[in-house]
Scaffold this motif. Structure first.
Motif, PDB file in Angstrom:
ATOM      1  N   PRO A 178       0.822  -1.256   0.112  1.00  0.00           N
ATOM      2  CA  PRO A 178      -0.025   0.017   0.001  1.00  0.00           C
ATOM      3  C   PRO A 178       0.762   1.162  -0.041  1.00  0.00           C
ATOM      4  CG  PRO A 178      -0.909  -1.735   1.526  1.00  0.00           C
ATOM      5  CD  PRO A 178       0.613  -2.137   1.125  1.00  0.00           C
ATOM      6  N   GLU A 179       1.976   1.427   0.718  1.00  0.00           N
ATOM      7  CA  GLU A 179       2.614   2.414   0.736  1.00  0.00           C
ATOM      8  C   GLU A 179       3.266   2.736  -0.519  1.00  0.00           C
ATOM      9  OE1 GLU A 179       6.876   2.303   2.749  1.00  0.00           O
ATOM     10  OE2 GLU A 179       6.076   3.787   3.858  1.00  0.00           O
ATOM     11  N   ALA A 180       3.963   1.673  -1.466  1.00  0.00           N
ATOM     12  CA  ALA A 180       4.552   1.588  -2.661  1.00  0.00           C
ATOM     13  C   ALA A 180       3.271   2.329  -3.733  1.00  0.00           C
ATOM     14  CB  ALA A 180       5.120   0.399  -3.166  1.00  0.00           C
ATOM     15  N   GLN A 181       2.145   1.884  -3.412  1.00  0.00           N
ATOM     16  CA  GLN A 181       0.918   2.435  -4.293  1.00  0.00           C
ATOM     17  C   GLN A 181       0.714   3.912  -4.278  1.00  0.00           C
ATOM     18  OE1 GLN A 181      -2.569  -0.039  -4.549  1.00  0.00           O
ATOM     19  NE2 GLN A 181      -1.302  -1.920  -4.176  1.00  0.00           N
ATOM     20  N   ALA A 182       0.865   4.448  -2.706  1.00  0.00           N
ATOM     21  CA  ALA A 182       0.527   5.609  -2.415  1.00  0.00           C
ATOM     22  C   ALA A 182       1.867   6.424  -2.991  1.00  0.00           C
ATOM     23  CB  ALA A 182       0.462   5.719  -0.970  1.00  0.00           C
ATOM     24  N   HIS A 183       2.823   5.934  -2.878  1.00  0.00           N
ATOM     25  CA  HIS A 183       3.946   6.773  -3.444  1.00  0.00           C
ATOM     26  C   HIS A 183       3.847   6.883  -5.181  1.00  0.00           C
ATOM     27  CE1 HIS A 183       6.502   7.366  -0.144  1.00  0.00           C
ATOM     28  NE2 HIS A 183       6.519   5.959   0.266  1.00  0.00           N
ATOM     29  N   ILE A 184       3.170   5.874  -5.930  1.00  0.00           N
ATOM     30  CA  ILE A 184       3.261   5.790  -7.361  1.00  0.00           C
ATOM     31  C   ILE A 184       2.131   6.900  -7.598  1.00  0.00           C
ATOM     32  CG2 ILE A 184       2.300   4.574  -9.368  1.00  0.00           C
ATOM     33  CD1 ILE A 184       3.908   2.138  -8.271  1.00  0.00           C
ATOM     34  N   TYR A 185       0.860   6.923  -6.608  1.00  0.00           N
ATOM     35  CA  TYR A 185      -0.083   7.684  -6.940  1.00  0.00           C
ATOM     36  C   TYR A 185       0.229   9.080  -7.006  1.00  0.00           C
ATOM     37  CZ  TYR A 185      -4.554  10.184  -6.605  1.00  0.00           C
ATOM     38  OH  TYR A 185      -5.550  10.810  -6.580  1.00  0.00           O
ATOM     39  N   ARG A 186       1.165   9.508  -5.753  1.00  0.00           N
ATOM     40  CA  ARG A 186       1.602  10.819  -5.747  1.00  0.00           C
ATOM     41  C   ARG A 186       2.676  11.394  -6.623  1.00  0.00           C
ATOM     42  NH1 ARG A 186      -1.218  13.975  -2.229  1.00  0.00           N
ATOM     43  NH2 ARG A 186       0.789  15.279  -1.788  1.00  0.00           N
ATOM     44  N   ILE A 187       3.468  10.396  -6.941  1.00  0.00           N
ATOM     45  CA  ILE A 187       4.194  10.735  -8.287  1.00  0.00           C
ATOM     46  C   ILE A 187       3.538  10.968  -9.597  1.00  0.00           C
ATOM     47  CG2 ILE A 187       6.006   9.970 -10.099  1.00  0.00           C
ATOM     48  CD1 ILE A 187       7.011   8.126  -7.510  1.00  0.00           C
ATOM     49  N   VAL A 188       2.320  10.117  -9.848  1.00  0.00           N
ATOM     50  CA  VAL A 188       1.588  10.628 -11.023  1.00  0.00           C
ATOM     51  C   VAL A 188       0.767  11.869 -10.857  1.00  0.00           C
ATOM     52  CG1 VAL A 188      -0.404   9.636 -12.571  1.00  0.00           C
ATOM     53  CG2 VAL A 188       1.537   8.048 -11.816  1.00  0.00           C
ATOM     54  N   GLN A 189       0.173  12.091  -9.650  1.00  0.00           N
ATOM     55  CA  GLN A 189      -0.382  13.187  -9.165  1.00  0.00           C
ATOM     56  C   GLN A 189       0.361  14.381  -9.597  1.00  0.00           C
ATOM     57  OE1 GLN A 189      -1.266  13.806  -5.299  1.00  0.00           O
ATOM     58  NE2 GLN A 189      -3.596  14.490  -5.696  1.00  0.00           N
ATOM     59  N   GLU A 190       1.868  14.602  -9.408  1.00  0.00           N
ATOM     60  CA  GLU A 190       2.761  15.465  -9.574  1.00  0.00           C
ATOM     61  C   GLU A 190       2.852  15.615 -10.803  1.00  0.00           C
ATOM     62  OE1 GLU A 190       5.143  18.590  -8.225  1.00  0.00           O
ATOM     63  OE2 GLU A 190       3.420  17.657  -7.053  1.00  0.00           O
ATOM     64  N   ALA A 191       3.075  14.553 -11.530  1.00  0.00           N
ATOM     65  CA  ALA A 191       3.141  14.703 -13.135  1.00  0.00           C
ATOM     66  C   ALA A 191       2.134  15.462 -13.778  1.00  0.00           C
ATOM     67  CB  ALA A 191       3.515  13.321 -13.628  1.00  0.00           C
ATOM     68  N   VAL A 192       0.807  14.851 -13.397  1.00  0.00           N
ATOM     69  CA  VAL A 192      -0.467  15.532 -13.873  1.00  0.00           C
ATOM     70  C   VAL A 192      -0.507  16.893 -13.649  1.00  0.00           C
ATOM     71  CG1 VAL A 192      -2.998  15.486 -13.938  1.00  0.00           C
ATOM     72  CG2 VAL A 192      -1.434  13.180 -13.824  1.00  0.00           C
ATOM     73  N   ASN A 193      -0.249  17.389 -12.137  1.00  0.00           N
ATOM     74  CA  ASN A 193      -0.167  18.621 -11.763  1.00  0.00           C
ATOM     75  C   ASN A 193       0.925  19.588 -12.627  1.00  0.00           C
ATOM     76  OD1 ASN A 193      -2.225  18.133 -10.024  1.00  0.00           O
ATOM     77  ND2 ASN A 193      -0.688  18.102  -8.329  1.00  0.00           N
ATOM     78  N   ASN A 194       1.876  18.937 -12.898  1.00  0.00           N
ATOM     79  CA  ASN A 194       2.854  19.701 -13.655  1.00  0.00           C
ATOM     80  C   ASN A 194       2.583  20.109 -15.172  1.00  0.00           C
ATOM     81  OD1 ASN A 194       4.520  20.007 -11.407  1.00  0.00           O
ATOM     82  ND2 ASN A 194       5.791  18.173 -11.945  1.00  0.00           N
ATOM     83  N   ALA A 195       1.860  18.941 -15.565  1.00  0.00           N
ATOM     84  CA  ALA A 195       1.357  18.944 -17.173  1.00  0.00           C
ATOM     85  C   ALA A 195       0.353  20.189 -17.279  1.00  0.00           C
ATOM     86  CB  ALA A 195       0.931  17.729 -17.625  1.00  0.00           C
ATOM     87  N   VAL A 196      -0.523  20.140 -16.135  1.00  0.00           N
ATOM     88  CA  VAL A 196      -1.770  21.203 -16.249  1.00  0.00           C
ATOM     89  C   VAL A 196      -0.947  22.706 -16.124  1.00  0.00           C
ATOM     90  CG1 VAL A 196      -3.552  22.103 -14.851  1.00  0.00           C
ATOM     91  CG2 VAL A 196      -3.744  19.845 -15.099  1.00  0.00           C
TER      92      VAL A 196
END
Length: 116
Positions: A90-108
């Motif tokens: 679950p911790e690794a999944q949360a980290h992946i989610y946050r990484i993708v979230q940051e990438a999406v936010n940067n793209a926006v």
């Protein structure tokens, strides 16, 4: 998330170092706001990831971002995703989610998108 928590630590350390009560009060108010943001982010993350898992959470993130900013979004996940998602902690999944979230936010941000 870690960045905002580090910011809280810096803000509070700086205020304590100054010894001024006005600076300490301002720092405490700022820290409380940063912590409130993180609590909200964590609640969203928990709701999005449970009980569905990482892939649906990422799909929801992309869909909501697209809806919020009027963008066309598309998420591509490798063929082995379902197996890999089950094997991640679950911790690794949360980290992946946050990484993708940051990438999406940067793209926006770099697209200079704004809500319609």
């Amino acid at each position: 998330m870690v960045q905002e928590l580090a910011a809280v630590q810096i803000v509070l350390s700086t205020a304590v170092g100054s010894g001024e009560s006005a600076a300490m009060k301002e720092a405490i108010d700022q820290a409380r706001g940063l912590i409130a943001n993180q609590i909200t982010s964590l609640r969203h993350l928990i709701v999005e990831m449970r009980p569905f898992g990482l892939a649906p959470a990422l799909e929801t993130l992309c869909r909501r971002t697209g809806e919020t900013f009027g963008l066309e979004t598309e998420l591509h996940i490798g063929a082995e995703w379902s197996r890999l998602g089950d094997e991640l902690s679950p911790e690794a999944q949360a980290h992946i989610y946050r990484i993708v979230q940051e990438a999406v936010n940067n793209a926006v941000e770099h697209a200079q998108a704004s809500p319609p």
